[in-house]
Design a protein around this motif. Structure first.
Motif, mmCIF file in Angstrom:
data_model
loop_
_atom_site.group_PDB
_atom_site.id
_atom_site.type_symbol
_atom_site.label_atom_id
_atom_site.label_comp_id
_atom_site.label_asym_id
_atom_site.label_seq_id
_atom_site.Cartn_x
_atom_site.Cartn_y
_atom_site.Cartn_z
ATOM 1 N N GLU A 1 -21.683 5.908 17.613
ATOM 2 C CA GLU A 1 -21.489 4.931 16.551
ATOM 3 C C GLU A 1 -21.394 5.639 15.196
ATOM 4 O O GLU A 1 -22.180 6.530 14.893
ATOM 5 N N GLN A 2 -20.398 5.196 14.408
ATOM 6 C CA GLN A 2 -20.198 5.772 13.074
ATOM 7 C C GLN A 2 -19.869 4.651 12.099
ATOM 8 O O GLN A 2 -19.273 3.635 12.461
ATOM 9 N N GLU A 3 -20.255 4.863 10.836
ATOM 10 C CA GLU A 3 -19.963 3.894 9.797
ATOM 11 C C GLU A 3 -18.598 4.181 9.171
ATOM 12 O O GLU A 3 -18.200 5.343 9.014
ATOM 13 N N PHE A 4 -17.903 3.101 8.803
ATOM 14 C CA PHE A 4 -16.603 3.189 8.158
ATOM 15 C C PHE A 4 -16.598 2.233 6.967
ATOM 16 O O PHE A 4 -17.184 1.152 7.020
ATOM 17 N N VAL A 5 -15.906 2.626 5.901
ATOM 18 C CA VAL A 5 -15.829 1.802 4.699
ATOM 19 C C VAL A 5 -14.460 1.131 4.626
ATOM 20 O O VAL A 5 -13.434 1.717 4.989
ATOM 21 N N LEU A 6 -14.445 -0.099 4.165
ATOM 22 C CA LEU A 6 -13.199 -0.871 4.058
ATOM 23 C C LEU A 6 -12.472 -0.529 2.758
ATOM 24 O O LEU A 6 -13.051 -0.597 1.676
ATOM 25 N N GLU A 7 -11.212 -0.168 2.875
ATOM 26 C CA GLU A 7 -10.363 0.114 1.717
ATOM 27 C C GLU A 7 -9.174 -0.832 1.721
ATOM 28 O O GLU A 7 -8.520 -1.016 2.750
ATOM 29 N N GLU A 8 -8.894 -1.446 0.572
ATOM 30 C CA GLU A 8 -7.785 -2.392 0.470
ATOM 31 C C GLU A 8 -6.467 -1.673 0.191
ATOM 32 O O GLU A 8 -6.429 -0.654 -0.498
ATOM 33 N N ALA A 9 -5.396 -2.227 0.725
ATOM 34 C CA ALA A 9 -4.065 -1.669 0.519
ATOM 35 C C ALA A 9 -3.629 -1.845 -0.935
ATOM 36 O O ALA A 9 -4.170 -2.671 -1.680
ATOM 37 N N ILE A 10 -2.642 -1.056 -1.319
ATOM 38 C CA ILE A 10 -2.056 -1.149 -2.659
ATOM 39 C C ILE A 10 -0.617 -1.625 -2.532
ATOM 40 O O ILE A 10 0.180 -1.048 -1.789
ATOM 41 N N VAL A 11 -0.292 -2.675 -3.271
ATOM 42 C CA VAL A 11 1.086 -3.149 -3.403
ATOM 43 C C VAL A 11 1.374 -3.267 -4.891
ATOM 44 O O VAL A 11 0.630 -3.930 -5.622
ATOM 45 N N ALA A 12 2.419 -2.605 -5.362
ATOM 46 C CA ALA A 12 2.741 -2.578 -6.785
ATOM 47 C C ALA A 12 3.971 -3.429 -7.079
ATOM 48 O O ALA A 12 4.777 -3.723 -6.190
ATOM 49 N N ASP A 13 4.115 -3.795 -8.343
ATOM 50 C CA ASP A 13 5.316 -4.527 -8.763
ATOM 51 C C ASP A 13 6.559 -3.658 -8.591
ATOM 52 O O ASP A 13 7.596 -4.119 -8.118
ATOM 53 N N PHE A 14 6.429 -2.388 -8.991
ATOM 54 C CA PHE A 14 7.557 -1.449 -8.908
ATOM 55 C C PHE A 14 7.061 -0.108 -8.371
ATOM 56 O O PHE A 14 5.943 0.314 -8.663
ATOM 57 N N GLY A 15 7.898 0.546 -7.576
ATOM 58 C CA GLY A 15 7.660 1.920 -7.172
ATOM 59 C C GLY A 15 8.753 2.784 -7.776
ATOM 60 O O GLY A 15 9.925 2.391 -7.767
ATOM 61 N N ILE A 16 8.378 3.929 -8.338
ATOM 62 C CA ILE A 16 9.392 4.848 -8.866
ATOM 63 C C ILE A 16 9.171 6.219 -8.232
ATOM 64 O O ILE A 16 8.057 6.733 -8.201
ATOM 65 N N VAL A 17 10.254 6.792 -7.684
ATOM 66 C CA VAL A 17 10.146 8.024 -6.916
ATOM 67 C C VAL A 17 11.335 8.932 -7.198
ATOM 68 O O VAL A 17 12.330 8.521 -7.797
ATOM 69 N N ARG A 18 11.196 10.166 -6.723
ATOM 70 C CA ARG A 18 12.290 11.135 -6.842
ATOM 71 C C ARG A 18 12.572 11.738 -5.474
ATOM 72 O O ARG A 18 11.649 12.148 -4.766
ATOM 73 N N ALA A 19 13.852 11.787 -5.109
ATOM 74 C CA ALA A 19 14.259 12.345 -3.819
ATOM 75 C C ALA A 19 15.218 13.500 -4.032
ATOM 76 O O ALA A 19 15.963 13.548 -5.018
#
Length: 254
Positions: free
Chosen positions: A160-178
């Protein structure tokens, strides 16, 4: 569908004050510097930014930070940005420091329709227990702290091990470089630029990608696509000069 936009200024024109942005890149590697400059020139303010770090004082997100355009940053690393640290400690900026792998998974989960997940990272620390300083006042007093997060016990191969709950991230805009992209928004990232860019793109409800090389649909083999075009809404082709303008975060010489 042709998703190519002729200029960075046009691509970011509908980003409003107060928007949340996920921003790709790792240090200064693979950051969407042209789109960041376009946002700066557009005068957008009161932004919340989710990124591994906040650039340096005179490049990348550091430009928006120095101009006072950011109200909140979710990051894993303050880095070499002295202005970032100054604004945080003086009460001008709210900062949510998040373990690096957790930050990556929160963005990936947001893009995958997963509301939250459990992880071992942070168990037994203030990440789970709460109390991490998010915001100071101008006198150096902590006025806002991280909340306590739910912890559950699961059966694992090691018991048995403990785990912490983390909420997802959803943003209005994503900006990236490819490194390479086609008109349908299929993207290929090169080397370390692949670390956070695909995840930042997935987490944006509207994602804008600046690409160093624009090719026609079909020129990227399906097995070579790192991020499918379903996640990308706008593609901004860079000039050779823009594509070559890359900085080194810290130069060490003998």
């Amino acid at each position: 569908m042709d998703k190519v936009i002729s200029s960075a200024a046009e691509a970011v024109a509908d980003i409003p004050n107060g928007a949340t942005l996920t921003v790709g890149g790792f240090g200064l590697c693979g950051i969407p510097s042209v789109l960041i400059n376009a946002i700066l020139e557009a005068g957008v303010t009161d932004l919340e930014v989710v990124s591994n770090n906040a650039g340096v004082d005179d490049w990348g997100l550091g430009l928006l930070l120095g101009a006072g355009r950011l109200r909140r940053v979710v990051a894993s690393y303050v880095g070499e940005n002295k202005e970032f640290a100054r604004q945080y400690l003086s009460g001008d900026l709210e900062v949510e420091l998040t373990p690096q792998g957790t930050l990556a998974e929160r963005m990936r989960a947001g893009g995958s329709g997963i509301a939250a997940f459990y992880t071992r990272t942070g168990v037994g620390t203030q990440v789970a227990q709460g109390g991490l300083p998010w915001k100071y006042d101008d006198a150096g007093n902590v006025i806002k702290t991280s909340p306590e997060k739910p912890v559950m016990t699961f059966e694992t191969r090691d018991g048995e091990q403990e785990f912490v709950l983390e909420e997802a991230i959803v943003a209005d805009f994503g900006i990236v470089r490819a490194w390479k992209g086609d008109r349908h928004g299929n993207l290929v990232f090169k080397d370390s630029a692949r670390n956070f860019n695909p995840l930042a793109a997935m987490a944006g409800q509207i994602t804008i990608a600046e690409v160093e090389q624009l090719v026609e649909p079909g020129e990227i083999a399906p097995n070579d696509v790192h991020l499918p075009g379903v996640y990308v809404h706008r593609v901004v082709p860079l000039t050779p000069e823009q594509a070559a303008d890359k900085r080194i975060e810290k130069r060490t010489v003998r």
